[in-house]
Every structure is written in structure tokens, then in C-alpha cells.
Design a protein around this motif. Structure first.
Motif, PDB file in Angstrom:
ATOM      1  N   ALA A  10       4.791  -1.477  -7.158  1.00  0.00           N
ATOM      2  CA  ALA A  10       5.590  -2.442  -7.923  1.00  0.00           C
ATOM      3  C   ALA A  10       7.075  -2.243  -7.635  1.00  0.00           C
ATOM      4  N   ARG A  11       7.470  -0.988  -7.538  1.00  0.00           N
ATOM      5  CA  ARG A  11       8.874  -0.674  -7.281  1.00  0.00           C
ATOM      6  C   ARG A  11       9.310  -1.153  -5.888  1.00  0.00           C
ATOM      7  N   LEU A  12       8.464  -0.865  -4.884  1.00  0.00           N
ATOM      8  CA  LEU A  12       8.772  -1.327  -3.517  1.00  0.00           C
ATOM      9  C   LEU A  12       8.904  -2.844  -3.480  1.00  0.00           C
ATOM     10  N   GLU A  13       7.996  -3.492  -4.186  1.00  0.00           N
ATOM     11  CA  GLU A  13       7.983  -4.950  -4.196  1.00  0.00           C
ATOM     12  C   GLU A  13       9.250  -5.491  -4.877  1.00  0.00           C
ATOM     13  N   ALA A  14       9.615  -4.880  -6.013  1.00  0.00           N
ATOM     14  CA  ALA A  14      10.787  -5.339  -6.763  1.00  0.00           C
ATOM     15  C   ALA A  14      12.078  -5.071  -5.983  1.00  0.00           C
ATOM     16  N   GLU A  15      12.133  -3.958  -5.274  1.00  0.00           N
ATOM     17  CA  GLU A  15      13.353  -3.604  -4.542  1.00  0.00           C
ATOM     18  C   GLU A  15      13.531  -4.449  -3.285  1.00  0.00           C
ATOM     19  N   ALA A  45      -6.943   4.773   0.797  1.00  0.00           N
ATOM     20  CA  ALA A  45      -6.693   3.719   1.786  1.00  0.00           C
ATOM     21  C   ALA A  45      -6.476   2.353   1.131  1.00  0.00           C
ATOM     22  N   GLY A  46      -7.180   2.113   0.007  1.00  0.00           N
ATOM     23  CA  GLY A  46      -7.090   0.807  -0.642  1.00  0.00           C
ATOM     24  C   GLY A  46      -5.652   0.438  -1.002  1.00  0.00           C
ATOM     25  N   ASN A  47      -4.905   1.402  -1.509  1.00  0.00           N
ATOM     26  CA  ASN A  47      -3.520   1.122  -1.903  1.00  0.00           C
ATOM     27  C   ASN A  47      -2.603   0.923  -0.693  1.00  0.00           C
ATOM     28  N   LEU A  48      -2.868   1.645   0.391  1.00  0.00           N
ATOM     29  CA  LEU A  48      -2.081   1.420   1.618  1.00  0.00           C
ATOM     30  C   LEU A  48      -2.369   0.021   2.159  1.00  0.00           C
ATOM     31  N   TRP A  49      -3.643  -0.342   2.109  1.00  0.00           N
ATOM     32  CA  TRP A  49      -4.040  -1.684   2.567  1.00  0.00           C
ATOM     33  C   TRP A  49      -3.315  -2.738   1.722  1.00  0.00           C
ATOM     34  N   ALA A  50      -3.278  -2.523   0.397  1.00  0.00           N
ATOM     35  CA  ALA A  50      -2.614  -3.483  -0.497  1.00  0.00           C
ATOM     36  C   ALA A  50      -1.114  -3.569  -0.195  1.00  0.00           C
ATOM     37  N   ALA A  51      -0.492  -2.428   0.096  1.00  0.00           N
ATOM     38  CA  ALA A  51       0.938  -2.414   0.422  1.00  0.00           C
ATOM     39  C   ALA A  51       1.190  -3.189   1.716  1.00  0.00           C
ATOM     40  N   ALA A  52       0.322  -2.989   2.700  1.00  0.00           N
ATOM     41  CA  ALA A  52       0.464  -3.703   3.975  1.00  0.00           C
ATOM     42  C   ALA A  52       0.285  -5.198   3.748  1.00  0.00           C
ATOM     43  N   ARG A  53      -0.730  -5.534   2.958  1.00  0.00           N
ATOM     44  CA  ARG A  53      -1.034  -6.917   2.667  1.00  0.00           C
ATOM     45  C   ARG A  53       0.133  -7.620   1.959  1.00  0.00           C
ATOM     46  N   ALA A  54       0.851  -6.858   1.105  1.00  0.00           N
ATOM     47  CA  ALA A  54       1.992  -7.420   0.362  1.00  0.00           C
ATOM     48  C   ALA A  54       3.259  -7.474   1.215  1.00  0.00           C
ATOM     49  N   GLY A  55       3.146  -7.076   2.490  1.00  0.00           N
ATOM     50  CA  GLY A  55       4.304  -7.155   3.392  1.00  0.00           C
ATOM     51  C   GLY A  55       5.311  -6.040   3.188  1.00  0.00           C
ATOM     52  N   LEU A  56       4.868  -4.930   2.569  1.00  0.00           N
ATOM     53  CA  LEU A  56       5.796  -3.843   2.255  1.00  0.00           C
ATOM     54  C   LEU A  56       5.893  -2.806   3.376  1.00  0.00           C
ATOM     55  N   LEU A  57       4.963  -2.880   4.334  1.00  0.00           N
ATOM     56  CA  LEU A  57       4.945  -1.895   5.422  1.00  0.00           C
ATOM     57  C   LEU A  57       5.180  -2.596   6.746  1.00  0.00           C
ATOM     58  N   LYS A  58       5.477  -1.805   7.775  1.00  0.00           N
ATOM     59  CA  LYS A  58       5.595  -2.425   9.097  1.00  0.00           C
ATOM     60  C   LYS A  58       4.831  -1.618  10.134  1.00  0.00           C
ATOM     61  N   PRO A  59       4.361  -2.295  11.192  1.00  0.00           N
ATOM     62  CA  PRO A  59       3.546  -1.605  12.185  1.00  0.00           C
ATOM     63  C   PRO A  59       4.349  -0.553  12.956  1.00  0.00           C
ATOM     64  N   VAL A  60       3.665   0.509  13.329  1.00  0.00           N
ATOM     65  CA  VAL A  60       4.284   1.590  14.098  1.00  0.00           C
ATOM     66  C   VAL A  60       3.482   1.776  15.385  1.00  0.00           C
ATOM     67  N   GLN A  61       4.126   1.603  16.514  1.00  0.00           N
ATOM     68  CA  GLN A  61       3.458   1.868  17.788  1.00  0.00           C
ATOM     69  C   GLN A  61       3.844   3.271  18.205  1.00  0.00           C
ATOM     70  N   PRO A 108      -5.980  -1.096  11.631  1.00  0.00           N
ATOM     71  CA  PRO A 108      -6.074  -1.734  12.950  1.00  0.00           C
ATOM     72  C   PRO A 108      -4.732  -2.348  13.390  1.00  0.00           C
ATOM     73  N   GLN A 109      -3.885  -2.719  12.422  1.00  0.00           N
ATOM     74  CA  GLN A 109      -2.554  -3.266  12.759  1.00  0.00           C
ATOM     75  C   GLN A 109      -1.471  -2.176  12.773  1.00  0.00           C
ATOM     76  N   ASN A 110      -1.899  -0.918  12.597  1.00  0.00           N
ATOM     77  CA  ASN A 110      -0.968   0.230  12.649  1.00  0.00           C
ATOM     78  C   ASN A 110       0.105   0.228  11.559  1.00  0.00           C
ATOM     79  N   GLU A 111      -0.225  -0.341  10.399  1.00  0.00           N
ATOM     80  CA  GLU A 111       0.751  -0.297   9.299  1.00  0.00           C
ATOM     81  C   GLU A 111       0.561   0.935   8.406  1.00  0.00           C
ATOM     82  N   TRP A 112      -0.576   1.619   8.545  1.00  0.00           N
ATOM     83  CA  TRP A 112      -0.757   2.883   7.813  1.00  0.00           C
ATOM     84  C   TRP A 112      -1.689   3.804   8.596  1.00  0.00           C
ATOM     85  N   PHE A 113      -1.553   5.106   8.287  1.00  0.00           N
ATOM     86  CA  PHE A 113      -2.301   6.132   9.009  1.00  0.00           C
ATOM     87  C   PHE A 113      -2.813   7.181   8.027  1.00  0.00           C
TER      88      PHE A 113
END
Ligand code: FE
Length: 340
Positions: free
Chosen positions: A71-76, A90-106, A121-126
Motif C-alpha cells: 500500500a505504501r509503495l502504491e501511495a508513494e 511469491a504471491g505478494n511479489l506477483w501482486a506487486a509486479a502486477r500493480a506496476g510497482l516493480l521493474k524487470p531486471v536482466q 518469467p518477466q524477471n520482476e522478482w526473484f
């Protein structure tokens, strides 16, 4: 005229001082990473200290529960100071990625160190450590030969012998989501209804309580994360509890992760990637898993001796992104099945 003035400017001492301030500002910014962590301080600080010692980069962190951090990441939004998000599933990382809060890392380092099913699979969390959710039984009341799979705990032979933690906990939501991925909704609903029919008590508040009920003989068998078993057995090694690894000739043991992603709007992306790669390295992997009796995500790292004493197991190799994708379906299914 303009050029001449600029040359004068660049040649001036004032400019040199200005440039030094600029550089100092930049390097001060580059020398830290800000982390939002749902993993508690004692489970992250040792790795952060090791990282700072090796690189000189400071790690600032805030710990809170996962919902609050998301919620804090989203509000900020774009103003967030956070460079990295760490969660315990993993579920919460998936939700963060889905909400556009993370970015892919190659990163070749992350690809080499972290198995494919433990990363987005999109490399937004590990995933950084593996949390195995397994069957624990009362050694006075159950012979390991009676046990086989999570699904089998729906069989009437376990009537009034099963304890479960509440379905409100994300660990069970992830387990059921992964079962939906494997069996489909109809079959999974039958299994969960069977579990509910076999319950010896109402669903319990946490994994430790479920283990205490099994140890006290109030039920014979439960499903928990192994580190809770480890903590309890370290306190009281005489408890009549043992680990059973289910589904070894089927899909494998349900695993979840503690893991991390880089935030979309962090101010120190390079340092954050450096920290993430460090956390996947040999040096940090032992620490990251051992501090909580988990399993290293990097399969080349040796498991802590006490944890290793519970035996080897085959883990379910299905990608954990499914735990996020099917979480809502899992919650609805458990509700329909009367699993509170
Ligand atoms: Fe936990």
C-alpha cells in the motif's frame, strides 16, 4: 561573447567547487540502497551488513507486513524512496509486479543463481530462499507409511485427525493455488472439502499452533512450513513430531519463497541490482536461508546441517507465478469448500 563567458565560468574556482558538490551529491546517493522488507529485521540485517562490508554501500530498511508495504509503495508512486521490496512469499511479489510497482531486471548473475521456477518469467522478482510447506505428523499416532500426498489428507481415513492453519494465511492460499494449477478447480475443490471434513479442530491461527496441537495429540497430522517445525524442535527436541515429504512420486513438495524485486521508481537502481545479485551469491545464500532454517534458492549451496537432517526431497518445479495468478481463485475456492 557567450562562449567567452562560459570559458571564464568553467575556469573559475566557483565552478570547481560547484562540480565537487555535484559529484559528492551523486556518490552519496549511489552509496545507499533503500529496502522495504516484509522479512523481519533479524532475517535481513546479517546479509545487509555483509553487503555493506563488501561494497561500502549502505542499506537503509523499513520492515512491516506485506499489505502495508504494498500500500505504501502504491501511495508513494514515483516519489517512493524504496529501491527494493522483499517479501516472504511469491504471491505478494506477483501482486506487486502486477500493480506496476516493480521493474524487470536482466542479470546473468541472477539467471545463473536462481532456478527458473523460483523467479518471475518477466524477471520482476526473484526467490532468495525456499520455504517448504510439508506434512508433519505425530510419531506416536501415525506411521510414515500411512502418509503419501497433500491430496490423500482428504481421504476419510484421516477423519478428525487433521489440523490446518487458517485459509486466511497466504501460505495456504499459495498451496491451494498451486493445486489448482496442477489439478484444476473442480478436483482441487473436492480435495479441500475433504480436508475440511477431516478437521479435528477449527482452523488454527498459525503454523506453530498447528504443530503444538499435533504434538499434544489433539490431531495427528498437519501442513506447515518446515522452519516452524525447526524452531519448535530446537526448543524441545523430545516432541513426538516428524517431517514427511509428500507427493514425492507426484508433483513434489509445495515450496514458496522469500524473495525480492527492484522497485519501478527507486532512486538507486544500480546499487539495488548489485544488492539483489549479492543476495543470490554463495556468500549471502547460506546466511539468507540459515537464519530462518529455510533452504537456499541457489541449488549449489549446502543446506544447514540441522535442516539437512530432515532429509532430501523433490520440490514442485511449477513456476511460482501461478501462486499469484491463481490466488484469487484459491481464496474463493476455499470459501466455497467451507475452509475458514
Ligand atoms: Fe512464516
Amino acid at each position: 561573447m557567450f562562449k567567452l563567458n562560459m570559458n571564464n565560468f568553467f575556469a573559475s574556482g566557483a565552478c570547481a567547487i560547484f562540480a565537487i558538490f555535484l559529484l559528492a551529491g551523486q556518490s552519496a546517493r549511489a552509496q545507499e540502497v533503500v529496502v522495504y522488507s516484509a522479512r523481519i529485521e533479524q532475517l535481513i540485517k546479517p546479509m545487509f551488513d555483509a553487503f555493506t562490508k563488501e561494497t561500502g554501500i549502505k542499506v537503509k530498511y523499513t520492515t512491516d507486513n506485506e499489505g502495508a508495504l504494498l500500500a505504501r509503495l502504491e501511495a508513494e508512486g514515483k516519489n517512493t524512496p524504496a529501491d527494493m521490496l522483499i517479501t516472504a512469499d511469491a504471491g505478494n511479489l506477483w501482486a506487486a509486479a502486477r500493480a506496476g510497482l516493480l521493474k524487470p531486471v536482466q542479470s546473468d548473475v541472477l539467471e545463473k543463481n536462481i532456478p527458473a521456477h523460483l523467479q518471475d518469467p518477466q524477471n520482476e522478482w526473484f526467490g532468495l530462499s525456499i520455504r517448504a510447506r510439508t506434512i508433519i505428523y505425530n510419531t506416536n499416532k501415525v506411521k510414515p507409511g500411512e502418509l503419501s500426498t497433500y491430496e490423500d489428507l482428504a481421504d476419510p481415513k484421516w477423519n478428525k485427525r487433521l489440523c490446518l492453519r487458517t485459509s486466511k494465511k497466504v501460505y495456504n492460499q499459495s498451496l491451494v493455488a498451486m493445486m489448482i494449477a496442477e489439478h484444476g478447480e473442480a478436483e482441487t475443490e473436492k480435495i479441500v472439502k475433504g480436508w475440511v471434513a477431516n478437521l479435528a479442530t477449527d482452523p488454527l491461527s498459525d503454523d506453530t499452533r498447528a504443530l503444538e496441537f499435533v504434538a499434544a495429540g489433539k490431531c495427528d497430522v498437519t501442513i506447515v512450513n518446515t522452519y516452524y517445525y525447526g524452531r519448535l524442535m530446537q526448543k524441545d527436541p523430545k516432541l513426538p513430531l516428524a517431517v514427511f515429504w509428500p507427493n514425492q512420486s507426484q508433483g513434489g513438495v509445495h515450496v514458496n519463497i522469500s524473495g525480492a524485486g527492484i522497485t519501478r521508481y527507486g532512486k538507486h537502481p544500480q546499487a539495488a541490482i548489485q544488492l539483489l545479485e549479492f543476495l543470490s551469491s554463495d556468500k549471502a545464500q547460506n546466511l539468507f536461508a540459515d537464519v530462518n532454517m529455510e533452504y537456499p534458492a541457489n541449488p549449489n549451496i549446502k543446506v544447514d546441517a540441522f535442516v539437512a537432517s530432515w532429509g532430501d526431497f523433490k520440490q514442485n518445479p511449477m513456476n511460482l507465478a501461478k501462486a499469484g495468478e491463481l490466488q484469487t481463485a484459491a481464496v474463493k475456492l476455499m470459501d466455497r469448500a467451507g475452509y475458514r
